[in-house]
Design a protein around this motif. Sequence first.
Motif, short mmCIF file in Angstrom:
data_model
loop_
_atom_site.label_atom_id
_atom_site.label_comp_id
_atom_site.label_asym_id
_atom_site.label_seq_id
_atom_site.Cartn_x
_atom_site.Cartn_y
_atom_site.Cartn_z
N ARG A 58 -8.08 33.59 49.86
CA ARG A 58 -7.84 32.76 51.05
C ARG A 58 -7.17 33.56 52.16
NH1 ARG A 58 -4.13 31.62 47.09
NH2 ARG A 58 -1.95 31.47 47.80
N ALA A 59 -7.80 34.64 52.53
CA ALA A 59 -7.25 35.50 53.58
C ALA A 59 -7.05 34.73 54.89
CB ALA A 59 -8.14 36.70 53.81
N ASP A 60 -8.06 33.94 55.28
CA ASP A 60 -7.96 33.23 56.55
C ASP A 60 -6.81 32.22 56.54
OD1 ASP A 60 -10.07 34.64 57.53
OD2 ASP A 60 -11.55 33.04 57.26
N ALA A 61 -6.68 31.47 55.46
CA ALA A 61 -5.64 30.44 55.39
C ALA A 61 -4.25 31.08 55.42
CB ALA A 61 -5.81 29.60 54.14
N ILE A 62 -4.07 32.19 54.71
CA ILE A 62 -2.76 32.84 54.69
C ILE A 62 -2.45 33.44 56.05
CG2 ILE A 62 -1.44 34.74 53.68
CD1 ILE A 62 -2.92 34.22 51.05
N GLY A 63 -3.45 34.07 56.68
CA GLY A 63 -3.23 34.63 58.01
C GLY A 63 -2.84 33.56 59.02
N ALA A 64 -3.52 32.42 58.97
CA ALA A 64 -3.21 31.33 59.90
C ALA A 64 -1.85 30.73 59.60
CB ALA A 64 -4.30 30.25 59.81
N GLY A 65 -1.52 30.57 58.32
CA GLY A 65 -0.22 30.02 57.96
C GLY A 65 0.93 30.90 58.38
N LEU A 66 0.75 32.21 58.22
CA LEU A 66 1.78 33.16 58.63
C LEU A 66 1.98 33.11 60.14
CD1 LEU A 66 3.78 35.45 58.27
CD2 LEU A 66 1.84 37.04 58.13
N ALA A 67 0.89 33.05 60.88
CA ALA A 67 1.01 32.98 62.34
C ALA A 67 1.80 31.76 62.77
CB ALA A 67 -0.38 32.96 62.97
N GLY A 68 1.51 30.61 62.16
CA GLY A 68 2.23 29.40 62.52
C GLY A 68 3.70 29.48 62.17
N SER A 69 4.00 30.08 61.02
CA SER A 69 5.39 30.15 60.57
C SER A 69 6.21 31.11 61.42
CB SER A 69 5.42 30.59 59.10
OG SER A 69 6.73 30.55 58.58
N MET A 70 5.67 32.28 61.74
CA MET A 70 6.46 33.29 62.46
C MET A 70 6.62 32.97 63.93
SD MET A 70 3.96 36.49 63.26
CE MET A 70 4.87 36.75 64.77
N THR A 71 5.72 32.14 64.50
CA THR A 71 5.84 31.79 65.92
C THR A 71 6.48 30.43 66.14
OG1 THR A 71 3.61 30.81 65.97
CG2 THR A 71 3.79 33.16 66.49
N MET A 72 6.73 29.68 65.08
CA MET A 72 7.32 28.35 65.23
C MET A 72 8.67 28.45 65.94
SD MET A 72 8.24 25.63 62.20
CE MET A 72 6.53 25.56 61.66
N GLY A 73 8.85 27.60 66.95
CA GLY A 73 10.12 27.63 67.68
C GLY A 73 10.38 28.96 68.35
N VAL A 74 9.32 29.66 68.78
CA VAL A 74 9.39 30.99 69.38
C VAL A 74 10.13 31.96 68.45
CG1 VAL A 74 9.67 32.19 71.61
CG2 VAL A 74 9.69 29.70 71.56
N GLY A 75 9.86 31.82 67.15
CA GLY A 75 10.43 32.74 66.17
C GLY A 75 11.92 32.62 66.00
N GLN A 76 12.51 31.48 66.38
CA GLN A 76 13.96 31.33 66.37
C GLN A 76 14.45 30.46 65.22
OE1 GLN A 76 15.38 31.51 70.93
NE2 GLN A 76 13.76 30.02 70.57
N PHE A 77 13.78 30.56 64.09
CA PHE A 77 14.22 29.87 62.89
C PHE A 77 14.90 30.87 61.96
CE2 PHE A 77 11.59 26.57 64.44
CZ PHE A 77 11.84 25.42 63.72
N CYS A 78 15.98 30.42 61.30
CA CYS A 78 16.66 31.30 60.36
C CYS A 78 15.79 31.61 59.16
CB CYS A 78 17.97 30.65 59.89
SG CYS A 78 17.77 29.00 59.19
N THR A 79 14.72 30.84 58.95
CA THR A 79 13.83 31.06 57.81
C THR A 79 12.51 31.71 58.23
OG1 THR A 79 13.09 28.77 58.07
CG2 THR A 79 14.78 29.20 56.41
N LYS A 80 12.42 32.25 59.43
CA LYS A 80 11.19 32.91 59.88
C LYS A 80 10.86 34.09 58.96
CE LYS A 80 11.16 36.35 62.49
NZ LYS A 80 11.42 37.34 63.56
N PRO A 81 9.60 34.20 58.49
CA PRO A 81 9.23 35.37 57.68
C PRO A 81 9.23 36.63 58.54
CG PRO A 81 7.29 34.02 58.17
CD PRO A 81 8.48 33.26 58.67
N GLY A 82 10.13 37.57 58.21
CA GLY A 82 10.28 38.76 59.03
C GLY A 82 9.69 40.02 58.43
N LEU A 83 9.34 39.98 57.15
CA LEU A 83 8.73 41.13 56.48
C LEU A 83 7.71 40.61 55.48
CD1 LEU A 83 8.62 44.21 55.88
CD2 LEU A 83 10.39 43.82 54.15
N VAL A 84 6.45 41.00 55.65
CA VAL A 84 5.37 40.45 54.84
C VAL A 84 4.59 41.60 54.21
CG1 VAL A 84 3.37 38.92 54.79
CG2 VAL A 84 5.21 38.52 56.45
N PHE A 85 4.48 41.58 52.88
CA PHE A 85 3.73 42.60 52.15
C PHE A 85 2.30 42.11 51.96
CE2 PHE A 85 8.14 43.35 51.11
CZ PHE A 85 8.24 44.73 51.11
#
Length: 536
Positions: free
Chosen positions: A282-309
């Motif tokens: 599910r490459a597409d779903a993970i890529g889209a989910g990561l984009a939504g998570s890291m940009t949510m609130g202009v990246g100003q969440f304490c739980t923003k994913p900052g390093l992804v392997f």
Amino acid sequence: MSNNIPRAASELSQEEEPVAAEVWSVDPRTGERRESVGHEATAADVDAAVRAAEAARPALADRETRIALLRAAAEELEAAGEEIIATADAETALGTTRLTGELGRTTGQLRAFADEVADGGYLDLTIDHADPSATPPRPDLRRTRLPLGVVAVYAASNFPLAFSVPGGDTASALAAGCPVVVKAHPDHPAVSELCVAAVRRAAERVGLAELADGVLSVVHGFDAGVELIRHPLVAAAGFTGSIRGGRALFDAAASRPVPIPFHGELGSLNPVVVTAAAAEERADAIGAGLAGSMTMGVGQFCTKPGLVFVPGGPAGDALLKTLAERVDEAPAGVLLDGRMREAFLEGVRERAALQDVTAPVVPGEADGRTVAAGFLTVPAARLADPAHGVLLEECFGPVTVIARYDVGNGDGEPTEVIGALERLAGNLTASLHIGADEAEDPTGPAARLLAALTPLAGRVLVNGWPTGVAVVPAQHHGGPYPATTSTSTSVGVAAIDRWLRPVAYQDTPPALLPPELRDENPLGLPRRVNGRRELG
């Protein structure tokens, strides 16, 4: 920082009292001042606020009063919701949709703590009756938990409601029976004043009119925050903010003549690992989910994913293609203030300049005062290089680092990832995305990755994204240092534990015991008696 205890307000002469600076509400979209909110608190102001809080302590000892206060506070905040949301948006640019949800979360927290106080389980009531025949003889012991005293709360920049004046720290402290003095965040002083006024109206409604200023108060200014942590009547503190600021306050709390508990949330990288099998499925779903998570609130969440392997190879390439498309579509946004904007831009420049770091979507300046989201990539092997150590640190804002790792000989053994994880500090969250078959293998690579991630964080997710913290009893929002300075949670009803201390009464006459510890259990609270649970 000096560790001298401040003198009482009565000991300060007018000549010694400095002229307080004015506090302004600022629009982050324009950088223009909106309105004057008041003045920065002097040492005398802080002293007066803390002493008023101390005077309110006896009234908050009554359980029914606290329950009514918390519920009334939720109602008053909702009644003023339109003005609170509009003001919060004007001061933070977080948007009315986001802030409407945050207000709901805030009032929900208040009601959840009211329910917890009504239930009584938070007291951890335990009774062991005397047994003279035991070897050695056992006395009668009865344990409950008591409030610590006045709590200092340091408001968060990125949550003007849920982690600020009426937020979880305040709600849990009031639930425990502790009055609160909040050091308001300079990014949202006007909404801080609106919220404290709402809670004070609630206090008046439940019979605490003469003590409303002590139940909850707000002070403004950097120096006020320093004075607050030093004050001898402050018994504990809660903080949400930067590592630098939180560590300074933590050290001050520990070096007082009488040290106090300091529950600080300081910073988090929130690593994510995507297995090769997950990327294949599910490459597409993970890529889209990561984009939504890291940009949510202009990246100003304490739980923003900052390093992804992400694995090397075609599946990983496909994931990054979707990520690039979605991040490129994300609108530019305004950060909470100019200082954070400059720190974000400098952090991006520093990381992008490192050897072998590329930027498929360039994060940085956009039009006006906005910033554009983006992400960086680096070979995972580079993370072992001390020169690349900054990649293992949080960069607050809409950017994440993608570490491409070698999948090896095809056996899925994640040795390169595990080696990199061993170099990480503590985090609030850690996430793992796995394939369907990996979920059924308790000894495979996914299980080993989960075992490597678990020591790093207080919340470990599988096939999910961390930017969303459910306010439920099972939640844990905390983690190893520097994510937090303690092992407690700041979200969920267990957050009340931070403001309580256990006390055991030995061989105490029944008439002198707190009601909840008497044999007849007049309050009907849940207890453990001689090792057996009683529901009350």
